[in-house]
Design a protein around this motif. Structure first.
Motif, PDB file in Angstrom:
ATOM      1  N   LEU A 113       8.307  -2.796 -10.334  1.00  0.00           N
ATOM      2  CA  LEU A 113       5.926  -2.743 -10.475  1.00  0.00           C
ATOM      3  C   LEU A 113       6.036  -1.972  -8.580  1.00  0.00           C
ATOM      4  O   LEU A 113       5.023  -1.983  -9.019  1.00  0.00           O
ATOM      5  CB  LEU A 113       5.980  -4.321 -10.487  1.00  0.00           C
ATOM      6  N   LEU A 114       6.939  -2.766  -7.870  1.00  0.00           N
ATOM      7  CA  LEU A 114       5.929  -2.291  -6.508  1.00  0.00           C
ATOM      8  C   LEU A 114       6.513  -0.673  -6.435  1.00  0.00           C
ATOM      9  O   LEU A 114       5.487   0.114  -5.749  1.00  0.00           O
ATOM     10  CB  LEU A 114       6.674  -2.559  -5.376  1.00  0.00           C
ATOM     11  N   TRP A 115       6.901   0.177  -6.878  1.00  0.00           N
ATOM     12  CA  TRP A 115       7.072   0.894  -6.588  1.00  0.00           C
ATOM     13  C   TRP A 115       5.867   2.190  -7.671  1.00  0.00           C
ATOM     14  O   TRP A 115       5.362   2.936  -6.877  1.00  0.00           O
ATOM     15  CB  TRP A 115       8.787   2.156  -7.129  1.00  0.00           C
ATOM     16  N   GLU A 116       5.698   1.256  -8.250  1.00  0.00           N
ATOM     17  CA  GLU A 116       4.583   1.605  -9.367  1.00  0.00           C
ATOM     18  C   GLU A 116       3.032   1.485  -9.364  1.00  0.00           C
ATOM     19  O   GLU A 116       2.678   2.284  -8.688  1.00  0.00           O
ATOM     20  CB  GLU A 116       4.557   0.785 -10.897  1.00  0.00           C
ATOM     21  N   HIS A 117       3.152   0.542  -8.736  1.00  0.00           N
ATOM     22  CA  HIS A 117       1.762  -0.590  -7.856  1.00  0.00           C
ATOM     23  C   HIS A 117       1.597  -0.130  -6.555  1.00  0.00           C
ATOM     24  O   HIS A 117       0.225  -0.454  -6.235  1.00  0.00           O
ATOM     25  CB  HIS A 117       1.434  -1.848  -8.741  1.00  0.00           C
ATOM     26  N   VAL A 159       2.918  -9.030  -1.725  1.00  0.00           N
ATOM     27  CA  VAL A 159       4.046  -9.258  -1.936  1.00  0.00           C
ATOM     28  C   VAL A 159       3.945  -7.135  -1.779  1.00  0.00           C
ATOM     29  O   VAL A 159       3.315  -6.522  -2.592  1.00  0.00           O
ATOM     30  CB  VAL A 159       5.017  -8.933  -3.340  1.00  0.00           C
ATOM     31  N   GLY A 160       4.904  -6.362  -1.337  1.00  0.00           N
ATOM     32  CA  GLY A 160       4.604  -5.205  -0.681  1.00  0.00           C
ATOM     33  C   GLY A 160       6.073  -4.401  -0.360  1.00  0.00           C
ATOM     34  O   GLY A 160       7.268  -5.035   0.534  1.00  0.00           O
ATOM     35  N   LEU A 161       6.578  -3.566  -0.130  1.00  0.00           N
ATOM     36  CA  LEU A 161       7.624  -2.344   0.092  1.00  0.00           C
ATOM     37  C   LEU A 161       7.388  -2.645   0.954  1.00  0.00           C
ATOM     38  O   LEU A 161       6.457  -2.237   2.082  1.00  0.00           O
ATOM     39  CB  LEU A 161       7.440  -1.030  -0.612  1.00  0.00           C
ATOM     40  N   THR A 162       8.638  -2.907   1.865  1.00  0.00           N
ATOM     41  CA  THR A 162       8.778  -2.480   3.554  1.00  0.00           C
ATOM     42  C   THR A 162       9.394  -0.661   2.980  1.00  0.00           C
ATOM     43  O   THR A 162       9.329  -0.469   2.420  1.00  0.00           O
ATOM     44  CB  THR A 162      10.114  -3.396   4.453  1.00  0.00           C
ATOM     45  N   GLN A 181      15.253  -8.306 -10.075  1.00  0.00           N
ATOM     46  CA  GLN A 181      14.958  -7.738  -8.273  1.00  0.00           C
ATOM     47  C   GLN A 181      14.616  -6.250  -9.189  1.00  0.00           C
ATOM     48  O   GLN A 181      13.934  -5.586  -7.961  1.00  0.00           O
ATOM     49  CB  GLN A 181      16.415  -7.423  -7.333  1.00  0.00           C
ATOM     50  N   TYR A 182      15.120  -6.151 -10.174  1.00  0.00           N
ATOM     51  CA  TYR A 182      15.138  -4.185  -9.812  1.00  0.00           C
ATOM     52  C   TYR A 182      13.742  -4.009 -10.697  1.00  0.00           C
ATOM     53  O   TYR A 182      13.129  -3.231 -10.171  1.00  0.00           O
ATOM     54  CB  TYR A 182      16.248  -3.974 -11.251  1.00  0.00           C
TER      55      TYR A 182
END
Length: 161
Positions: free
Chosen positions: A58-62, A108-111, A52-53
């Motif tokens: 990846l999501l924090w970066e991209h 997929v994106g961050l909340t 999960q980390y």
């Protein structure tokens, strides 16, 4: 205790190469398991598992990424990645939705909560680096050598297909 001379190492028998302590794969697996233990402790406060980390990194970066791209970056198939993403979505860290451009693709994106977790995660790489007792140059060198090894093994795998 004596150290082996070059003559002794040149006279190793074929059976010596079948010793467990001569297997690079075992050393890599043991190191991976040890990393897993250290990451388990370092990620506990974040409520994340190691896989999960990696998704969160990846999501924090991209930012938003299609599931297919996440799988390519992480070297995971969709059967492994989908349940992982469902668990992250259930915890409120990510959202999954159909792509407006291609309905077959899931993005997929961050909340907001997932984005905010980044600040708390900043301490993790420092904790891991400290646990290795390597300096920054040693860590960079090891990572470069492992990347080179991975590329060589990927090429070898392609040749056997």
């Amino acid at each position: 205790m004596t150290t082996p001379t070059s003559t002794q190492t040149e006279t190793q028998t074929p059976d010596d190469f079948l010793r467990l302590d001569q297997q690079i794969c075992f050393s890599l697996n043991a190191a991976s398991r040890a990393f897993g233990s250290v990451y388990r402790v370092a990620l506990k406060d974040l409520g994340l598992t190691y896989p999960q980390y990696l998704v969160m990194l990846l999501l924090w970066e991209h930012g938003e990424l299609p599931v297919k791209k996440l799988g390519e970056h992480l070297r995971l198939d969709s059967g492994t990645l989908s349940p992982l993403l469902k668990r992250l979505e259930a915890t409120g860290l990510v959202r999954r939705e159909r792509s407006a451009r291609d309905e077959r693709s899931v993005v997929v994106g961050l909340t907001d909560e997932g984005g905010a977790l980044r600040e708390r995660a900043l301490a993790v790489p420092r904790r891991i680096a400290a646990a290795t007792s390597f300096d920054l140059d040693e860590i960079r060198d090891l990572r470069a050598r492992l990347d080179k090894l991975t590329a060589a093994l990927d090429s070898a795998e392609l040749e056997t297909d």
